[in-house]
Enzyme design. Structure first.
Site, PDB file in Angstrom:
ATOM      1  N   ASP A 244       0.475  -1.024  -0.467  1.00  5.93           N
ATOM      2  CA  ASP A 244      -0.093   0.295   0.676  1.00  5.93           C
ATOM      3  C   ASP A 244       0.944   0.973   0.206  1.00  5.93           C
ATOM      4  O   ASP A 244       1.679   1.721   0.416  1.00  5.93           O
ATOM      5  CB  ASP A 244      -0.688  -0.229   0.914  1.00  5.93           C
ATOM      6  CG  ASP A 244      -1.777   1.120   0.605  1.00  5.93           C
ATOM      7  OD1 ASP A 244      -1.148   2.055   0.237  1.00  5.93           O
ATOM      8  OD2 ASP A 244      -2.418   1.592   2.556  1.00  5.93           O
ATOM      9  N   MET A 245       1.288   2.101  -1.154  1.00  3.85           N
ATOM     10  CA  MET A 245       1.508   3.219  -1.059  1.00  3.85           C
ATOM     11  C   MET A 245       2.071   4.833   0.216  1.00  3.85           C
ATOM     12  O   MET A 245       2.441   4.926   0.321  1.00  3.85           O
ATOM     13  CB  MET A 245       1.604   3.851  -2.700  1.00  3.85           C
ATOM     14  CG  MET A 245       0.142   4.520  -2.577  1.00  3.85           C
ATOM     15  SD  MET A 245       0.045   4.830  -4.669  1.00  3.85           S
ATOM     16  CE  MET A 245      -1.776   5.294  -3.965  1.00  3.85           C
ATOM     17  N   LYS A 258       2.190   6.759 -12.924  1.00  4.98           N
ATOM     18  CA  LYS A 258       1.719   6.713 -14.106  1.00  4.98           C
ATOM     19  C   LYS A 258       0.384   6.538 -14.698  1.00  4.98           C
ATOM     20  O   LYS A 258      -0.565   5.449 -13.369  1.00  4.98           O
ATOM     21  CB  LYS A 258       1.788   5.590 -15.414  1.00  4.98           C
ATOM     22  CG  LYS A 258       1.118   5.777 -16.707  1.00  4.98           C
ATOM     23  CD  LYS A 258       1.422   5.018 -18.054  1.00  4.98           C
ATOM     24  CE  LYS A 258       0.830   5.254 -18.662  1.00  4.98           C
ATOM     25  NZ  LYS A 258      -0.741   4.229 -18.898  1.00  4.98           N
ATOM     26  N   HIS A 262      -3.975  11.635 -10.527  1.00  9.39           N
ATOM     27  CA  HIS A 262      -5.045  11.391 -11.126  1.00  9.39           C
ATOM     28  C   HIS A 262      -6.260  10.961  -9.996  1.00  9.39           C
ATOM     29  O   HIS A 262      -7.120  11.573 -10.580  1.00  9.39           O
ATOM     30  CB  HIS A 262      -5.192  11.861 -12.276  1.00  9.39           C
ATOM     31  CG  HIS A 262      -5.109   9.951 -13.100  1.00  9.39           C
ATOM     32  ND1 HIS A 262      -6.193  10.728 -14.484  1.00  9.39           N
ATOM     33  CD2 HIS A 262      -5.163   9.672 -12.906  1.00  9.39           C
ATOM     34  CE1 HIS A 262      -6.491   9.407 -14.874  1.00  9.39           C
ATOM     35  NE2 HIS A 262      -5.961   8.245 -14.023  1.00  9.39           N
TER      36      HIS A 262
HETATM   37  C1  SAM Z   1      -5.321   4.271 -12.912  1.00 14.05           C
HETATM   38  S1  SAM Z   1      -4.001   2.678 -12.732  1.00 14.05           S
HETATM   39  C2  SAM Z   1      -2.512   2.652 -13.453  1.00 14.05           C
HETATM   40  C3  SAM Z   1      -1.692   1.800 -13.740  1.00 14.05           C
HETATM   41  C4  SAM Z   1      -0.654   1.993 -14.652  1.00 14.05           C
HETATM   42  N1  SAM Z   1       0.053   3.121 -14.127  1.00 14.05           N
HETATM   43  C5  SAM Z   1      -0.706   2.196 -15.986  1.00 14.05           C
HETATM   44  O1  SAM Z   1      -0.906   3.225 -15.758  1.00 14.05           O
HETATM   45  O2  SAM Z   1      -0.980   1.450 -16.592  1.00 14.05           O
HETATM   46  C6  SAM Z   1      -3.946   3.182 -10.666  1.00 14.05           C
HETATM   47  C7  SAM Z   1      -3.347   2.055 -10.092  1.00 14.05           C
HETATM   48  O3  SAM Z   1      -3.142   2.656  -8.457  1.00 14.05           O
HETATM   49  C8  SAM Z   1      -3.289   1.435  -7.552  1.00 14.05           C
HETATM   50  N2  SAM Z   1      -3.800   1.667  -6.436  1.00 14.05           N
HETATM   51  C9  SAM Z   1      -4.506   2.450  -6.133  1.00 14.05           C
HETATM   52  N3  SAM Z   1      -4.424   2.151  -4.628  1.00 14.05           N
HETATM   53  C10 SAM Z   1      -3.053   1.838  -4.048  1.00 14.05           C
HETATM   54  C11 SAM Z   1      -2.258   1.792  -2.859  1.00 14.05           C
HETATM   55  N4  SAM Z   1      -3.211   2.392  -2.057  1.00 14.05           N
HETATM   56  N5  SAM Z   1      -0.941   1.329  -3.433  1.00 14.05           N
HETATM   57  C12 SAM Z   1      -0.232   1.079  -4.573  1.00 14.05           C
HETATM   58  N6  SAM Z   1      -0.957   1.108  -5.231  1.00 14.05           N
HETATM   59  C13 SAM Z   1      -2.130   1.138  -5.598  1.00 14.05           C
HETATM   60  C14 SAM Z   1      -4.285   0.536  -8.690  1.00 14.05           C
HETATM   61  O4  SAM Z   1      -4.116  -0.472  -8.530  1.00 14.05           O
HETATM   62  C15 SAM Z   1      -3.908   0.662 -10.721  1.00 14.05           C
HETATM   63  O5  SAM Z   1      -3.054  -0.566 -10.307  1.00 14.05           O
END
Ligand code: SAM
Length: 358
Positions: A244-245, A258, A262
């Site tokens: 979890d970031m 990426k 947003h």
């Molecule tokens: C809009 S997607 C973008 C995916 C990738 N970067 C791309 O452009 O193809 C956002 C990503 O953030 C991840 N995400 C959401 N909450 C997160 C968290 N708390 N920790 C890590 N990753 C997370 C989601 O699982 C998802 O894969």
């Protein structure tokens, strides 16, 4: 007739057309979805020359009672620029109208590189479309997002609970990332000299797969929620890590985001940016953050580009807690998280690269 009246009348009828066009905008996207479901771009591509209506009807295998409607679907999609109409000579030297691909429908050919069909199917999935009916009520209520009002859980948890939706969303993101291969050579200087990179929220890693192949000496880690990165194939310099970031980010020289920021509000973004500063591997050359995301610039961008960016902004309001930002808004986040500066390069049409310096 009072001429003033007539003029006022025609103004109002123009306004009516404008209004109806926007009321029915969904017909444009849903007709395109239908073309993708039927595989029309792929059929025309395989045909290797413009396809006549009878040829298209045969290839589509539509029910005989529906064959007269294919023309109506194609007429709209020609009007909206997804196919073009041209003339071909038939076997008996007759001129006949035929359909050809346009640059936009070339991006919808299944199994070809740079195919955005998964993106289209995911964004027009009923789970996302249903959320829009909750937008009005959401403004007055206290749910976090219209998606949550509609489904009772947030977007990320919904994905964890619905593997079909999750897989489609993963494919959508991967198809979007795949387009990077068009400009990867131009982006090289941004990644040069880095020994390690963490692709935070990197999904199934399609961006990192491209970058790790171009930079075999750079160790790439795709860091995402555990259910997203479980059991994905790794390579010598590409690894996956679940977490979890908001808790912690694995250490690296640079951090890539990426289309992540947003999807989150300002406070969350600042929190995550600060986590990157904590996770910088080597203080000497490290600590750079590379953001690939939309930068709204209504003055500079063409009308259609701005419209697409504003659509994304509304989408971020409806499905998650995020927003699209202009340069000032990005600057505020970056400086608040303690970074010294940034550089924006509009690399990817809709998206820019924002290099953030420690
Ligand atoms: C809009 S997607 C973008 C995916 C990738 N970067 C791309 O452009 O193809 C956002 C990503 O953030 C991840 N995400 C959401 N909450 C997160 C968290 N708390 N920790 C890590 N990753 C997370 C989601 O699982 C998802 O894969």
């Amino acid at each position: 007739m009072d001429p003033k009246h007539g003029e006022g009348g025609s103004k109002l009828f123009r306004a009516q057309s404008h209004l109806y066009k926007h009321i029915f905008n969904y017909i444009s996207s849903m007709s395109l979805k239908c073309a993708v479901q039927l595989g029309i771009p792929g059929i025309i591509y395989k045909h290797a020359r413009p396809i006549t209506l009878p040829e298209l009807i045969t290839a589509l295998e539509v029910h005989p009672a529906k064959s007269g409607n294919v023309y109506r679907l194609m007429r709209l999609l020609v009007h909206s620029g997804f196919f073009s109409k041209t003339k071909v000579l038939t076997e008996n030297d007759q001129e006949e109208e035929a359909y050809a691909l346009t640059p936009s429908s070339r991006l919808l050919i299944k199994d070809e590189s740079n195919c955005l069909s998964p993106f289209l199917l995911s964004m027009l999935d009923p789970a996302i479309l249903t959320s829009w009916h909750s937008l009005g009520g959401w403004f007055r209520g206290n749910e976090l997002t219209p998606f949550e009002s509609a489904h009772g859980v947030n977007f990320w948890d919904y994905g964890e609970q619905n593997s079909e939706f999750n897989n489609l969303f993963g494919q959508a993101m991967a198809s979007d990332s795949q387009m990077v291969n068009l400009v990867v050579q131009d982006c090289k200087p941004i990644f040069e000299g880095l020994d390690s990179l963490v692709d935070v929220g990197g999904g199934t890693g399609s961006f990192s797969r491209i970058i790790s192949a171009v930079f075999p000496h750079m160790n790439c880690t795709v860091f995402d929620l555990p259910h997203i990165v479980a059991n994905l194939p790794e390579s010598k310099n590409l690894k996956f890590k679940g977490g979890d970031m908001f808790q912690s980010i694995p250490p690296a020289d640079a951090f890539l985001f990426k289309l992540v920021f947003h999807a989150f509000g300002d406070e969350d973004c600042v929190k995550v940016l600060k986590k990157c500063r904590e996770a910088t591997a080597s203080k000497g050359k490290g600590g750079k953050v590379i953001i690939i995301d939309i930068v709204i610039d209504e003055k500079k961008d063409e009308h259609e580009l701005t419209e697409a960016k504003l659509f994304f902004d509304m989408l971020m309001m409806v499905v998650v807690t995020g927003r699209e930002r202009n340069e000032k808004e990005w600057e505020r986040l970056i400086l608040e998280a303690g970074f010294s500066g940034y550089k924006i390069t509009p690399f990817f049409g809709l998206r820019s690269i924002i290099e953030v310096y420690p």
